[in-house]
Design a protein around this motif. Structure first.
Motif, mmCIF file in Angstrom:
data_model
loop_
_atom_site.group_PDB
_atom_site.id
_atom_site.type_symbol
_atom_site.label_atom_id
_atom_site.label_comp_id
_atom_site.label_asym_id
_atom_site.label_seq_id
_atom_site.Cartn_x
_atom_site.Cartn_y
_atom_site.Cartn_z
ATOM 1 N N ARG C 114 0.846 -1.181 0.000
ATOM 2 C CA ARG C 114 0.000 0.000 0.000
ATOM 3 C C ARG C 114 0.897 1.252 0.000
ATOM 4 O O ARG C 114 0.668 2.205 -0.733
ATOM 5 C CB ARG C 114 -0.863 -0.014 1.251
ATOM 6 C CG ARG C 114 -2.274 0.434 1.038
ATOM 7 C CD ARG C 114 -3.064 0.123 2.287
ATOM 8 N NE ARG C 114 -3.962 -0.998 2.044
ATOM 9 C CZ ARG C 114 -5.264 -0.850 1.833
ATOM 10 N NH1 ARG C 114 -5.806 0.348 1.844
ATOM 11 N NH2 ARG C 114 -6.024 -1.875 1.613
ATOM 12 N N GLN C 115 1.948 1.156 0.849
ATOM 13 C CA GLN C 115 2.885 2.272 0.939
ATOM 14 C C GLN C 115 3.563 2.507 -0.410
ATOM 15 O O GLN C 115 3.782 3.633 -0.831
ATOM 16 C CB GLN C 115 3.916 1.979 2.028
ATOM 17 C CG GLN C 115 4.821 3.143 2.348
ATOM 18 C CD GLN C 115 4.014 4.362 2.802
ATOM 19 O OE1 GLN C 115 3.040 4.233 3.560
ATOM 20 N NE2 GLN C 115 4.391 5.546 2.319
ATOM 21 N N ARG C 118 1.338 4.559 -2.350
ATOM 22 C CA ARG C 118 1.305 5.944 -1.860
ATOM 23 C C ARG C 118 2.575 6.687 -2.226
ATOM 24 O O ARG C 118 2.552 7.848 -2.608
ATOM 25 C CB ARG C 118 1.096 5.947 -0.342
ATOM 26 C CG ARG C 118 -0.348 5.658 0.055
ATOM 27 C CD ARG C 118 -0.567 5.948 1.535
ATOM 28 N NE ARG C 118 0.107 4.983 2.385
ATOM 29 C CZ ARG C 118 -0.522 3.957 2.985
ATOM 30 N NH1 ARG C 118 -1.811 3.790 2.829
ATOM 31 N NH2 ARG C 118 0.141 3.122 3.747
ATOM 32 N N GLU C 148 -3.582 -4.269 -3.318
ATOM 33 C CA GLU C 148 -2.947 -3.427 -2.301
ATOM 34 C C GLU C 148 -2.311 -2.192 -2.919
ATOM 35 O O GLU C 148 -2.569 -1.075 -2.483
ATOM 36 C CB GLU C 148 -1.874 -4.236 -1.568
ATOM 37 C CG GLU C 148 -2.440 -5.219 -0.563
ATOM 38 C CD GLU C 148 -3.036 -4.508 0.647
ATOM 39 O OE1 GLU C 148 -2.279 -3.861 1.372
ATOM 40 O OE2 GLU C 148 -4.262 -4.613 0.836
ATOM 41 N N SER C 150 -2.796 -0.845 -5.766
ATOM 42 C CA SER C 150 -3.801 0.020 -6.371
ATOM 43 C C SER C 150 -4.542 0.812 -5.300
ATOM 44 O O SER C 150 -4.790 2.018 -5.459
ATOM 45 C CB SER C 150 -4.765 -0.821 -7.191
ATOM 46 O OG SER C 150 -5.745 -0.007 -7.753
ATOM 47 N N ALA C 151 -4.855 0.155 -4.180
ATOM 48 C CA ALA C 151 -5.557 0.838 -3.105
ATOM 49 C C ALA C 151 -4.706 2.002 -2.602
ATOM 50 O O ALA C 151 -5.211 3.112 -2.372
ATOM 51 C CB ALA C 151 -5.868 -0.137 -1.984
ATOM 52 N N GLY C 152 -3.394 1.756 -2.444
ATOM 53 C CA GLY C 152 -2.497 2.803 -1.987
ATOM 54 C C GLY C 152 -2.483 3.982 -2.942
ATOM 55 O O GLY C 152 -2.549 5.144 -2.523
ATOM 56 N N HIS C 154 -4.797 4.852 -5.093
ATOM 57 C CA HIS C 154 -6.080 5.565 -5.105
ATOM 58 C C HIS C 154 -6.260 6.409 -3.844
ATOM 59 O O HIS C 154 -6.751 7.538 -3.915
ATOM 60 C CB HIS C 154 -7.232 4.573 -5.279
ATOM 61 C CG HIS C 154 -7.403 4.143 -6.708
ATOM 62 N ND1 HIS C 154 -8.379 4.635 -7.523
ATOM 63 C CD2 HIS C 154 -6.673 3.294 -7.467
ATOM 64 C CE1 HIS C 154 -8.262 4.092 -8.728
ATOM 65 N NE2 HIS C 154 -7.234 3.273 -8.720
ATOM 66 N N GLU C 155 -5.837 5.838 -2.704
ATOM 67 C CA GLU C 155 -5.918 6.590 -1.452
ATOM 68 C C GLU C 155 -5.170 7.915 -1.576
ATOM 69 O O GLU C 155 -5.719 8.986 -1.314
ATOM 70 C CB GLU C 155 -5.213 5.815 -0.335
ATOM 71 C CG GLU C 155 -6.116 5.068 0.606
ATOM 72 C CD GLU C 155 -5.273 4.108 1.435
ATOM 73 O OE1 GLU C 155 -4.173 4.491 1.893
ATOM 74 O OE2 GLU C 155 -5.720 2.951 1.599
ATOM 75 N N ALA C 156 -3.883 7.769 -1.986
ATOM 76 C CA ALA C 156 -3.045 8.959 -2.021
ATOM 77 C C ALA C 156 -3.522 9.938 -3.096
ATOM 78 O O ALA C 156 -3.484 11.152 -2.905
ATOM 79 C CB ALA C 156 -1.594 8.565 -2.282
ATOM 80 N N ALA C 158 -6.491 10.482 -4.037
ATOM 81 C CA ALA C 158 -7.690 11.179 -3.588
ATOM 82 C C ALA C 158 -7.319 12.423 -2.790
ATOM 83 O O ALA C 158 -8.037 13.425 -2.822
ATOM 84 C CB ALA C 158 -8.569 10.245 -2.761
ATOM 85 N N ASP C 159 -6.190 12.331 -2.076
ATOM 86 C CA ASP C 159 -5.764 13.470 -1.264
ATOM 87 C C ASP C 159 -4.899 14.456 -2.039
ATOM 88 O O ASP C 159 -4.317 15.363 -1.462
ATOM 89 C CB ASP C 159 -4.941 12.978 -0.059
ATOM 90 C CG ASP C 159 -5.783 12.090 0.820
ATOM 91 O OD1 ASP C 159 -7.022 12.223 0.761
ATOM 92 O OD2 ASP C 159 -5.212 11.247 1.549
#
Ligand SMILES: Nc1ncnc2c1ncn2[C@@H]1O[C@H](COP(=O)(O)OP(=O)(O)OP(=O)(O)O)[C@@H](O)[C@H]1O
Ligand SMILES: Nc1ncnc2c1ncn2[C@@H]1O[C@H](COP(=O)(O)OP(=O)(O)OP(=O)(O)O)[C@@H](O)[C@H]1O
Ligand SMILES: [Mg+2]
Ligand SMILES: [Mg+2]
Lengths: 494, 330, 313, 308
Positions: C114-115, C118, C148, C150-152, C154-156, C158-159
């Motif tokens: 995830r990192q 990010r 994982e 991809s989730a990282g 998308h998370e980052a 979004a911000d």
């Protein structure tokens, strides 16, 4: 076997099926036009006609597989409620059974399991033992000494044995008694003695009140077994008379063929000079240039294998000759001959492609011309040569296979019972053609289950148990001599 | 030449009306589907990038077409015939030939020769298993593909070696607005079409597919024909592997993976009967374009992987249903 | 004292340069360890297909073969839990790395995927404070690592000011990525940067090069061909990007961790290793050290392992 | 009859030889515990092989069985475990879907290989939608069942025997089974006799779907979780299993007992290789070599058969 219980069908003349002005069209092809016939209990109808006359179509209307495009079919008998939707269901409950021109057994199932397929209402409980006894009883009744095990895989049986199984299943006992059994060319792959057993059984069956439609191109058999003969010609019923009212010549004439005269004399001339020996098989069979060699004997005694072996030994799986040495005419169409997705044209030209090609490219003009020519010469009844081969009647498909081989320039022609299902007129035509080809120096190796055909040969080898038991030439080629050579062992054993 | 209505196919009949005859061709549907996918993508982008999408489609479809042609001949041989070793052959060929060339421009020709020789070897080995050991083709080619895979791993341990510069240049550029790869694939397709529709060998392949025994008894050299088909398939896989590695900058051990299903898919979506005995070349191009454009379309619409897969499947099945002629009534 | 202990590597896939480098590192370090008598055996096994079921069977075989420790790069974090449980029950030490397993009895040498996702956005944020359009290249659908990273991302994202305008699956293969990118590009607006999962940057670059678009910033994944292409671009037009991926040599870390556990050391169940990252200024050195066609790599020694273990305590 | 016997003899023999070799290399395998470890993952393979066999029996081929089993595994690990009613309903619907595909293939005269290829994308996509990343858990009863330790003989041996016997009874002995075989042997004959081929084919596909569901469930029971790619390999494994077991691609010639043995042989071959400790480079290739060897043995037998 189950002749219907005499008490329930005491009236031997009760109609089983009535066809009234039936028409059947396949697109532009009018396969039946205005056929009317009543089939009564206790009679055996011999149905004859040239290839493509509509015999198979006729019986397929009777057994309900085809719904006629005009006219009416009515089934009688208390077991046959008329209100059922599908003709085939009505026919089925009226006790109509069929043996089709093409075998319809499942080769991956055993003999007894194959009974399950037409017997749709078979009880589920302990069905195997029921099926076994039923099948064996039926086989014993129709073909005594058949020697077929109920547990044998149908795929392991010879073509004659399969035909026997199929016939026996059609006569077998079920919940609905057989009242009418349709046999579409049942004897075409049976040898003489087995065919006789069948004919005898048909007579017994009819005497007990059953009805039979018997289709055959072997007119002798028809005369022997039929009580009434129906002649079909171009989709119509041309004649329908008691057998006694027909003579052999009448019949052939009614079918639309004139018996060619003076054949024998012509043949004798052609047989005059033969060339050097061109083939010799390990079994002792030999042939000379321009000779017509017959392979006789009971079906399944090694003739077909000998021919196939010879063909394979003279042709390569790795190389195609520009001028092949041998060509093959298949008898078992579906297995050895027909390419079902192709047109008549492509089926016909397959063996000669290489001969007529230029630098590996098919010469399509030559191909079309060749096919046109052979359609004329051998009389293939087809609208267009580009129609699918499967739209032809059985006999006409066979003619295509014949043309495929004869069109080639190969000096040796191997024929594995090639006249199965070919009508009398065409047969005569083909005999003539074979003789004239032989006169030009071609050699024919000809296996046949029909005595007439063997009589056309210059030299005959009779097979028994895979070996040659007799070699007959000239005047010695007679039906008696052949039979004697075929049966010697059995006689000795008795 | 590809689009020429195939008048030699007798089943379709020689209709005087060219349009009607064309519509009756089973392969027309794959082109229609490809067109629809293309239009749907263009609707999204507002007609922008049409040319570049087409260019990309032609480029990537070429690979599927090349292996598809080989697979088509194999499948045409009849039930049970299919070449599952295509991906492994591609990988092995690409690995060995790129390793041999070692990015040297001078070695391109011998490198290509090596690719062909390796392909030939793979094809012969496959057919030997089928003929000598009588192993059913699906299993034979599956087993041999494991061997090729091992060979590829052993020979180069997964290292990516760059193709020689001129070769990479050739495979990524084009002439007259057409990618070079597409030209190669068009040429091969044209050749395949001639073989199948006009040549004696093509007839033989079709005959074997319908009834091997009957073909043999009609004098068709069945072993030779099947040998050529299997070797041909392997050679096409070899060429494809060679070009793909040159195109994408090196050989990968898993570079062929998706061509296993892809090669089968383009053959059957293109309208060939899987039962053998009936096949056609133009459909392969249509199907290959369709498969690429379909994925592009679904990607462009930004759908999740699951939805994308489901839609791909449904569309494939739908195309096959639409293209089929109704055979049996329920 | 572990000189009579036998360690096995259960590997589910060998079809790319990363896995090959991983196996090579394993055998290099493992053979040396056997030679110097640190362990009795360090055998590597690879399944013929990349399938959890096959790997489960492979682990069951290792149990039968009586290995003392099994080091796993797992096809699935959960699907081989059954087999891992059986191994633990048989008293075998199980250490998973890269593809880790969730079964509590096993040790995990985890990379924070995830990192990794990010980090890519973080880097891009520095480069492009105003944001822009992103193209995301994902791996194989349905696989844990893909999800994982991809989730990282998308998370980052979004911000940040970035917008992900397109997403394709490249199956971690150059040619598949190249094809997927080429297919989606025509319908995309101007792309500022491409975020990847490793192994697909070169394919993306090729796809871009085939169009008349300007080359976006493509985050690389440490493959030698990616680095070489980057160096080439850097020389030609000062191209800048970053490259990050997990080092294949982490297998050797797992090896030493297993050895330490066998030796009776107390080791926490969850260990973590950092990403191997190549920055603009390290590019030439990294390229130098990476064999042609391979992946940037580091191998670990017993001391490295001890350090990692201690760090986690 | 004899030929049937020969068909079954060869798979039995190759399994026995392979088992002998494994025992020789790894005597520890010769125990209750060892056999269980060797064979428990063969249970889902055997079930998938049965599914493939039903399809091959009617002269079709199923390229979607692997993704279908994955899909069923995903459903089992999620819905069946969380909301059993919904879960079982989904599985039933999947079986109905299989039957519908069988009917569709026949009615429209489609090539099964393409339709199932297309369906493999559909099942795979659904699986990814259900489980975007691996996880889930088996319902407790399933885990209990799959880890059952019956006395004397391990589950891994009992289950394949039960599967083989049940399939044999259904396919070879029941009257429905005979009809289904008949569809493969001579579809026209059945059609002429008035059977509804659509219904029979749909039945064959439904049974295949049923075995596929069982396979997925058994797999989850063993692995304790699912992922969308978990059983992709079963497609080719199942085809190879049926063929190893003496089945053929056409003509409805199949043997359920042989096919189960084929599946066991394939599973064992992989174990055999890992016991051999080949270099990793060659482990994949050796799989191929074993397949070739076992199938080449068929040739010897068929030669002898021809000579006899
Ligand atoms: N389904 C069909 N489509 C087109 N034509 C058909 C079809 N069925 C039959 N025919 C045509 O109808 C005619 C009658 O065929 P049928 O099979 O009844 O002949 P037949 O008398 O049984 O011949 P043979 O003795 O050769 O078996 C033939 O011209 C045949 O081509
Ligand atoms: N695909 C086809 N296209 C056109 N006509 C066909 C096709 N298949 C069969 N026919 C025609 O249908 C006729 C009757 O159908 P079918 O072959 O099923 O009957 P059958 O019971 O086998 O009759 P027969 O006794 O002639 O063999 C055949 O004579 C043939 O002319
Ligand atoms: Mg007829
Ligand atoms: Mg007919």
């Amino acid at each position: 076997m189950t002749p219907p219980d005499i008490s329930t069908s005491a009236d031997l003349s009760a109609p089983v099926v009535e066809l009234n002005d039936v028409h059947m069209a396949f697109g532009p092809v009018q396969a039946l036009s205005g056929a009317s016939l009543t089939i009564r209990a206790g009679e055996c109808i011999g149905l004859v006609g040239h290839n493509g006359a509509g015999k198979s179509t006729f019986v397929n209307v009777v057994n309900g597989r085809l719904t006629p495009t005009g006219g009416a079919v009515s089934y009688t008998g208390e077991q046959a409620p008329q209100d059922q939707v599908r003709n085939s269901a009505r026919a089925h409950s009226a006790g109509i059974r069929s043996v089709f021109q093409e075998l319809s057994l499942c080769p991956n199932l055993t003999v007894l399991e194959n009974l399950r397929i037409p017997y749709s209402t078979m009880p589920r409980h302990r069905w195997r033992s029921l099926a076994r006894t039923t099948v064996i009883e039926a086989l014993d009744a129709v073909f005594p000494d058949h020697g077929i095990s109920a547990h044998a895989l149908v795929g392991d049986l010879s073509i004659a044995e399969r035909q026997m199984v199929e016939i026996a299943i059609a006569f077998s006992k079920r919940d609905h008694d057989a009242r009418l059994v349709i046999l579409d060319e049942p004897t075409s792959s049976l040898d003489v003695s087995i065919a006789r057993q069948l004919l005898a059984h048909i007579r017994r069956f009819c005497a007990a009140g059953g009805a039979v439609i018997f289709i055959s191109h072997m007119l002798g058999e028809v005369f022997e077994v039929a009580s009434r003969i129906v002649v079909m010609k171009d989709g119509r019923i041309a004649e329908a008379r008691e057998t006694a009212d027909f003579t052999h010549d009448d019949l052939v004439e009614a079918m639309g063929h004139v018996v060619p005269e003076g054949d024998a004399a012509q043949a004798a001339e052609a047989r005059a000079e033969l060339g050097p020996e061109v083939a010799r098989l390990p079994s002792g069979l030999s042939a000379r240039q321009g000779e017509i060699v017959g392979l006789a004997g009971l079906a399944g005694h090694g003739q077909a294998e000998a021919l196939a072996q010879f063909f394979l030994s003279r042709s390569s799986k790795w190389r195609a000759d520009d001028r092949p040495e041998v060509v093959f005419v298949a008898g078992d169409r579906a297995r050895d001959g027909v390419l079902p997705l192709w047109s008549i044209l492509r089926n016909l030209s397959l063996a000669t492609l290489k001969e007529f090609s230029r630098r590996g490219i098919v010469n399509r003009t030559a191909e079309a011309a060749l096919a046109q020519d052979w359609q004329q010469r051998i009389g293939i009844r087809a609208d267009k040569l580009t129609d699918p081969i499967l739209s032809l009647s059985g006999g006409n498909q066979q003619k295509v296979l014949f043309a495929r081989a004869l069109a080639s320039a190969a000096p040796i022609v191997v024929m594995d019972d090639p006249m199965r299902g070919v009508d009398v007129g065409t047969k005569k035509e083909v005999y003539r053609m074979i003789r004239s080809e032989a006169a030009t120096g071609r050699t024919f190796l000809w296996y046949s289950t029909e005595t007439d055909e063997i009589l056309e040969c210059d030299r005959v080898f009779v097979f028994r148990n895979g070996d040659i038991s007799a070699e007959l030439t000239g005047a010695d080629i007679t039906a008696e001599n052949m039979l004697r050579a075929s049966f010697e062992m059995q006689e000795a054993a008795e | 030449m590809m689009m020429k209505p195939d008048t030699s196919n007798p089943v379709a009949g020689t209709s005087p009306n060219l349009l009607v005859a064309t519509i009756r061709k089973p392969w027309i549907w794959s082109y229609l589907a490809a067109l629809l996918a293309f239009l749907a993508t263009m609707v999204l982008s507002g007609g922008q990038g049409a040319l570049s999408l087409l260019y990309a489609a032609l480029t990537f479809a070429s690979f599927s077409v090349m292996v598809g042609i080989g697979q088509m001949f194999v499948i045409t041989l009849g039930p049970g015939n299919v070449d599952l070793s295509i991906p492994a052959t591609m990988t092995l060929v690409a690995t060995l030939s790129l390793k041999f060339m070692g990015s040297e421009a001078g070695l391109i020709l011998p490198g290509f020769l090596i690719a062909l020789i390796v392909g030939l070897g793979c094809g012969m080995f496959n057919f030997a298993l089928i003929l000598l050991l009588r192993i059913p083709p699906i299993i034979a080619t599956l087993s041999s593909s494991f061997l090729y895979q091992s060979l590829a791993i052993w020979s180069n341990r997964g290292l990516r070696i760059k193709p020689p510069e001129p070769l990479a240049e050739f495979s990524t550029s084009g002439v007259l607005g057409l990618p070079n790869l597409a030209l190669v694939a068009l040429l091969l397709a044209g050749l395949a079409w001639v073989v199948l529709e006009r040549a004696v060998v093509g007839r033989w392949v079709l005959a074997i597919g319908q009834n091997l025994r009957a073909a043999q008894l009609s004098g068709v050299p069945v072993h030779a024909v099947r040998f050529c088909v299997y070797v041909g398939s392997a050679l096409l896989a070899a060429v494809t592997g060679f070009l793909l590695a040159s195109f994408s900058g090196g050989a990968n051990l898993n570079m062929g993976a998706e061509f296993m299903l892809m090669s089968i898919a383009v053959v059957v979506i293109g309208g060939s009967s899987i039962a053998g005995g009936n096949s056609n070349v133009p459909g392969i191009w249509g199907a290959a374009l369709f498969m690429f454009l379909l994925v592009s379309m679904l990607n462009s619409y930004g759908l999740g992987a699951g939805v994308r897969l489901v839609l791909t499947g449904i569309i494939i099945v739908t195309v096959v249903i639409v293209a089929s002629k109704r055979k049996h009534s329920a | 004292e572990t000189s009579d202990k036998r360690i096995a590597l259960s590997n589910n896939y060998a079809g790319n340069s990363w896995r090959q480098a991983m196996l090579e590192s394993w055998s290099k370090v493992g053979d040396a360890a056997v030679a110097e008598g640190a362990v009795a055996a360090a055998d590597a096994f690879t399944t013929s297909e990349n399938q959890a079921t096959e790997q489960a069977a492979q682990i069951q075989n290792m149990i039968l073969q009586g290995y003392d420790a099994i080091v796993i790069n797992a096809a699935s974090p959960t699907a081989i839990n059954g087999a891992v449980r059986e191994a633990c029950d048989a008293g075998i030490v199980v250490v998973s790395f890269d593809g880790i397993v969730t079964e509590p009895c096993a040790w995990r040498i985890a990379i924070d995927f995830r990192q990794m996702g990010r980090d890519q956005i973080t880097y891009l944020n520095e480069r492009y404070p105003d944001g822009g359009n992103l193209l995301e290249i994902r791996g194989l659908a349905g696989v844990f690592v893909d999800d994982e990273i991809s989730a990282g991302i998308h998370e980052a994202a979004a911000d940040s000011k970035f917008e992900i305008v397109g997403s394709v699956h490249g199956d971690w293969a150059q040619d598949v990525a190249q094809r997927a990118v080429a297919g989606i590009l025509p319908s995309l607006p101007e792309i500022t940067a491409v975020v990847t999962q490793g192994g697909d940057g070169y394919g993306a670059a090729q796809a871009f090069a085939a169009t008349d678009r300007s080359m976006p910033t493509i985050v690389m994944g440490n493959r030698q061909d990616e680095l070489a292409w980057w160096a080439e671009q850097k020389a030609a037009n000062g191209y800048q990007t970053t490259s990050l991926s997990i080092a294949p040599g982490v297998s050797t870390l797992a090896f030493w961790v297993a050895q330490q556990i066998l030796d009776g050391q107390e080791v926490a169940k969850d260990l973590s290793v950092p990403m191997l990252r190549v920055q603009q200024d390290e590019l030439d050195a990294a390229l130098e050290a990476t064999p042609e066609g391979s992946v940037a790599n580091v191998e670990y020694s017993r001391d490295d392992a001890i350090a990692v273990i201690e760090a986690s305590q | 009859m004899n030929r049937e016997l020969m068909r079954i003899l060869l798979p039995v023999l190759s399994l026995a030889i392979l088992l002998g070799a494994v025992f020789y290399l790894q005597p520890r395998a010769m125990s209750y515990f060892g056999l269980n470890l060797l064979f428990n993952l063969a249970i889902p393979v055997a079930l998938a092989t049965m599914a493939q066999m039903m399809i091959l029996m009617v002269n079709d081929i199923d390229l979607s069985i692997g993704t279908f089993v994955s899909f069923c595994a995903c459903v089992t690990a999620t819905f069946v475990q969380e909301t059993p009613l919904l879960g079982y309903a989904i599985l039933l619907a999947a079986i109905a879907g299989y039957a519908a595909i069988g009917a569709l293939i026949y009615v429209r005269g489609l090539p099964a290989i393409v339709v199932t290829l297309g369906m493999s994308f559909v099942w795979g996509g659904l699986a990814v939608m259900i489980l975007p990343s691996p996880g889930g858990a088996p319902p407790p009863w399933l885990r209990t069942l799959m880890t059952l330790k019956p006395p004397l003989v391990p589950l891994a041996i009992i289950a394949p025997i039960v599967i083989a016997l049940l399939a044999h009874l259904f396919v070879k002995r029941s009257s429905m089974g005979v009809l289904l075989q008949g569809v493969g042997g001579n579809e026209r004959a059945l059609e002429r006799a008035g059977w509804s081929i659509v219904r029979l084919r749909a039945t064959a596909y439904a049974v295949a779907g049923f075995f596929g569901v069982l396979s997925g469930m058994a797999l989850v029971g063993l692995t304790t979780s699912a992922d969308a790619n978990i059983a992709l390999r079963y497609t080719l494994l199942s085809i190879a299993g049926v063929i190893l077991g003496g089945g053929e691609f056409t003509g409805g010639r199949i043997s359920p007992i042989g096919a189960v043995i084929g599946a066991l042989t394939l599973t064992l071959a992989a174990s055999f290789l890992s016991f051999l400790r080949l270099s990793p480079d060659w482990q994949i290739g050796a799989q191929g070599a074993i397949l070739i060897l076992v199938l080449a043995a068929r040739l010897l037998v068929s030669r002898r058969e021809a000579a006899a």
